[in-house]
Motif scaffolding. Structure first.
Motif, PDB file in Angstrom:
ATOM      1  N   GLN A 133     -21.880 -46.977   0.244  1.00 37.91           N
ATOM      2  CA  GLN A 133     -21.569 -45.847  -0.498  1.00 37.91           C
ATOM      3  C   GLN A 133     -22.332 -44.679   0.260  1.00 37.91           C
ATOM      4  O   GLN A 133     -22.264 -43.789   0.732  1.00 37.91           O
ATOM      5  CB  GLN A 133     -21.205 -45.513  -1.670  1.00 37.91           C
ATOM      6  CG  GLN A 133     -22.393 -45.934  -2.535  1.00 37.91           C
ATOM      7  CD  GLN A 133     -22.339 -47.238  -2.849  1.00 37.91           C
ATOM      8  OE1 GLN A 133     -22.258 -48.131  -2.343  1.00 37.91           O
ATOM      9  NE2 GLN A 133     -22.690 -47.806  -4.280  1.00 37.91           N
ATOM     10  N   LYS A 134     -23.743 -45.186   0.321  1.00 37.69           N
ATOM     11  CA  LYS A 134     -24.676 -44.468   0.868  1.00 37.69           C
ATOM     12  C   LYS A 134     -24.418 -43.975   2.395  1.00 37.69           C
ATOM     13  O   LYS A 134     -24.424 -42.971   2.808  1.00 37.69           O
ATOM     14  CB  LYS A 134     -26.195 -44.842   0.572  1.00 37.69           C
ATOM     15  CG  LYS A 134     -27.163 -44.155   1.195  1.00 37.69           C
ATOM     16  CD  LYS A 134     -28.638 -44.551   0.793  1.00 37.69           C
ATOM     17  CE  LYS A 134     -29.376 -43.120   1.517  1.00 37.69           C
ATOM     18  NZ  LYS A 134     -30.955 -43.707   1.332  1.00 37.69           N
ATOM     19  N   TYR A 135     -24.134 -45.096   3.225  1.00 36.00           N
ATOM     20  CA  TYR A 135     -23.972 -44.985   4.711  1.00 36.00           C
ATOM     21  C   TYR A 135     -22.668 -44.049   4.910  1.00 36.00           C
ATOM     22  O   TYR A 135     -22.956 -43.066   5.622  1.00 36.00           O
ATOM     23  CB  TYR A 135     -23.349 -46.565   5.128  1.00 36.00           C
ATOM     24  CG  TYR A 135     -23.254 -46.403   6.653  1.00 36.00           C
ATOM     25  CD1 TYR A 135     -24.418 -46.598   7.353  1.00 36.00           C
ATOM     26  CD2 TYR A 135     -22.065 -46.180   7.177  1.00 36.00           C
ATOM     27  CE1 TYR A 135     -24.257 -46.610   8.840  1.00 36.00           C
ATOM     28  CE2 TYR A 135     -21.925 -46.170   8.561  1.00 36.00           C
ATOM     29  CZ  TYR A 135     -22.944 -46.261   9.243  1.00 36.00           C
ATOM     30  OH  TYR A 135     -22.858 -46.331  10.662  1.00 36.00           O
TER      31      TYR A 135
ATOM     32  N   ARG B 200     -21.242 -39.655  -2.180  1.00 32.16           N
ATOM     33  CA  ARG B 200     -21.315 -41.125  -2.670  1.00 32.16           C
ATOM     34  C   ARG B 200     -20.377 -41.441  -3.532  1.00 32.16           C
ATOM     35  O   ARG B 200     -19.704 -42.530  -3.551  1.00 32.16           O
ATOM     36  CB  ARG B 200     -22.650 -41.181  -3.253  1.00 32.16           C
ATOM     37  CG  ARG B 200     -23.739 -41.523  -2.154  1.00 32.16           C
ATOM     38  CD  ARG B 200     -24.875 -42.332  -2.814  1.00 32.16           C
ATOM     39  NE  ARG B 200     -26.528 -41.784  -2.019  1.00 32.16           N
ATOM     40  CZ  ARG B 200     -27.154 -42.352  -2.328  1.00 32.16           C
ATOM     41  NH1 ARG B 200     -27.680 -43.052  -3.114  1.00 32.16           N
ATOM     42  NH2 ARG B 200     -28.441 -41.654  -1.798  1.00 32.16           N
TER      43      ARG B 200
ATOM     44  N   VAL C 132     -28.782 -49.882   3.813  1.00 30.08           N
ATOM     45  CA  VAL C 132     -28.426 -49.015   2.765  1.00 30.08           C
ATOM     46  C   VAL C 132     -27.056 -49.596   2.096  1.00 30.08           C
ATOM     47  O   VAL C 132     -26.423 -50.381   2.672  1.00 30.08           O
ATOM     48  CB  VAL C 132     -28.293 -47.657   3.156  1.00 30.08           C
ATOM     49  CG1 VAL C 132     -29.663 -47.001   3.665  1.00 30.08           C
ATOM     50  CG2 VAL C 132     -27.225 -47.499   4.264  1.00 30.08           C
ATOM     51  N   ARG C 133     -26.913 -48.959   0.914  1.00 32.05           N
ATOM     52  CA  ARG C 133     -25.474 -49.370   0.245  1.00 32.05           C
ATOM     53  C   ARG C 133     -24.425 -48.652   1.119  1.00 32.05           C
ATOM     54  O   ARG C 133     -24.814 -47.569   1.482  1.00 32.05           O
ATOM     55  CB  ARG C 133     -25.590 -48.757  -1.326  1.00 32.05           C
ATOM     56  CG  ARG C 133     -26.571 -49.584  -2.165  1.00 32.05           C
ATOM     57  CD  ARG C 133     -26.369 -49.114  -3.541  1.00 32.05           C
ATOM     58  NE  ARG C 133     -27.459 -49.800  -4.421  1.00 32.05           N
ATOM     59  CZ  ARG C 133     -26.972 -50.946  -4.809  1.00 32.05           C
ATOM     60  NH1 ARG C 133     -25.957 -51.518  -4.739  1.00 32.05           N
ATOM     61  NH2 ARG C 133     -27.992 -51.755  -5.532  1.00 32.05           N
TER      62      ARG C 133
END
Ligand code: URA
Length: 241
Positions: free
Chosen positions: A8-10, A19, A5-6
């Motif tokens: 910022q999503k993490y 996010r 995952v990206r």
């Protein structure tokens, strides 16, 4: 391999920030992955493999906790996998629960009844470690009954075949009909095949064994081979016995 995952999503999945705010944190140089500071957008991480820190502190995705009561049938191993490929208690729940859960303590292959399963190590420790004195109640069907002195010895605490002395047990005969004697046994320890070996130590044999209670949590009328989630009340109770 874990999901990718990206970054910022993490951070959002960890509950640390939204996010949008996570992006700002990254731009401000507050975030590192595997010890390396990340300031640019577009970096992805693998869940469960990469270590993400914010302001030098590792953040993790909170894992949903499962607390399950199973009515274990005879013929299932209390383990996640078995070296002899016999069916395991986890096989009985894995169609519905898609995360790694494990049995809380053990019931032996030939014993049925109340078995808890969880993915929460603290919960398992609280329920199984004898220092928390969570009682385990069994119904034992005896072959040929038991002598009065056998009962007294169990109530005082006996020495098992490996020399281990178990604590005094609460033992009551609850029925005796046509040569079938049923005893209720309450113990706080969890040695391998403890109840069967306690009776062996006083010259009796357990023909059938069923666990019906852990603390005051009862198996009730849960059908054999079926499971249910514990209520939050039951989980809190077991965490604080
Ligand atoms: N005592 C036993 O003998 N067997 C079990 O599975 C649990 C307690």
């Amino acid at each position: 391999m874990g999901e990718i995952v990206r970054l910022q999503k993490y951070i959002a999945m960890c509950g640390t920030a939204s996010r949008r705010n996570a992006e700002v944190m990254i731009q401000n140089g507050r975030v590192s992955v595997n010890g390396k500071r990340i300031k640019e957008m577009g970096v992805k991480v693998e869940i469960g493999a990469d270590k993400v820190s914010v302001d030098g502190r590792e953040i993790k995705i909170p894992q949903k906790k499962y607390y399950i009561m199973l009515n274990k049938p005879v013929g299932y191993v209390s383990a996640v996998t078995d070296q002899f490929e016999r069916p395991t208690v986890v096989d009985l729940v894995k169609n519905d629960i898609h995360t790694r859960i494990f049995p809380v303590g053990r019931l032996d292959y030939n014993t049925e009844g109340l078995l808890l399963l969880t993915n929460d190590g603290d919960f398992s420790y609280r329920v199984t470690h004898p220092k928390f004195r969570v009682s385990k109640t069994y119904i034992a069907m005896l072959k040929g009954g038991i002598t009065v002195s056998g009962l007294q010895k169990l109530r005082r605490g006996v020495k098992l075949d490996d020399g281990f002395s178990v604590s005094p047990a609460k033992v009551e005969i609850i029925s005796a009909e046509n040569g079938h004697v049923a005893a209720e046994v309450i113990i706080h320890e969890g040695h391998n095949r403890q109840v069967r070996r306690m009776f062996e130590a006083v010259g009796s044999e357990v023909k059938e064994l069923k666990r019906v209670k852990i603390g005051k949590i009862e198996l009730g009328n849960l059908p054999l081979g079926r499971w249910r989630h514990l209520t939050s009340h039951e989980v809190n109770y077991l965490m604080n016995v």
